[in-house]
Design a protein around this motif. Sequence first.
Motif, PDB file in Angstrom:
ATOM      1  N   ARG A 109       0.890  -1.217  -0.116  1.00 55.89           N
ATOM      2  CA  ARG A 109      -0.134   0.241   0.078  1.00 55.89           C
ATOM      3  C   ARG A 109       0.950   1.255   0.002  1.00 55.89           C
ATOM      4  O   ARG A 109       1.657   1.404   0.701  1.00 55.89           O
ATOM      5  CB  ARG A 109      -0.967   0.035   1.265  1.00 55.89           C
ATOM      6  N   ARG A 114      -2.497   0.484  -3.785  1.00 56.17           N
ATOM      7  CA  ARG A 114      -1.415  -0.740  -3.996  1.00 56.17           C
ATOM      8  C   ARG A 114      -0.739  -0.537  -5.085  1.00 56.17           C
ATOM      9  O   ARG A 114      -1.092  -0.357  -6.167  1.00 56.17           O
ATOM     10  CB  ARG A 114      -2.143  -2.113  -3.676  1.00 56.17           C
ATOM     11  N   GLU A 120      -6.248   0.201  -8.953  1.00 55.53           N
ATOM     12  CA  GLU A 120      -5.605   1.067  -7.927  1.00 55.53           C
ATOM     13  C   GLU A 120      -5.406   2.609  -8.572  1.00 55.53           C
ATOM     14  O   GLU A 120      -5.022   2.567  -9.710  1.00 55.53           O
ATOM     15  CB  GLU A 120      -4.326   0.662  -6.957  1.00 55.53           C
TER      16      GLU A 120
END
Length: 233
Positions: A109, A114, A120
């Motif tokens: 993260r 991530r 993401e």
Amino acid sequence: MNQAVATATTTAVAVDAEPYPYILRLQSTVLLVIDMQRDFLETGGFGDALGNDVSLLRATIDPMRAVMAAARAAGMTVIHTREGHRPDLSDLSAAKYRRGNFPTRIGDRGPMGRILVRGEAGHDIIAELAPIPGEPVIDKPGKGAFYATDLEAILSSRGITHLIVCGVTTEVCVHTTVREANDRGFDCLVLSDCTGSYFPELHEAALAMIKAQGGIFGWVAPSSALLEALPAA
Ligand code: TIU
């Protein structure tokens, strides 16, 4: 399609390139934009986690924006790629995960979610160069855009023979893709100011390798040469 457009799309276009002019036809050429993702161009992503100065890549954004606009206006297809992995990392090899031995790795993260994981924020293409509706986006787990993707099928179904390649980084994903494309019979033109590296000396070396030996992997030209050659909208 009116007659003027039909003529323009079938006429050969010559780009002043090295080691000699690059001849393309708009209907059989794609502009391939490699990995212009937040993970490579913004702080907190994969490039940053590898210890790189991400600001070095940002000089490519303005020339690339102009090239994408000109290509779209000329009727050329634009295809985008993104390097990244499934959220469960099932397409991430142990070798790629371990490589570099850095404290922050793919799947960890970070400030943009991530790292190098599909879906993401960091995996997204930067807002300045966002794809427009209808433009294919190829998600790739490797450095080359042909490895483990449907890029070759998409190019073949459209009768594409020529690729104008830009994106990041010059010596990694751009170079790997150009080598893959070359062995598959595509003629590649790499735009020198629309490709970038965290290592300016490797950028120069990568471009030199492409055009050496009579264009062993393809052609190299500045974006200005392409803009001059493309027909206006
Ligand atoms: N690290 C580096 O220079 N590049 C990559 O990991 N991927 C791409 O080049 N896209």
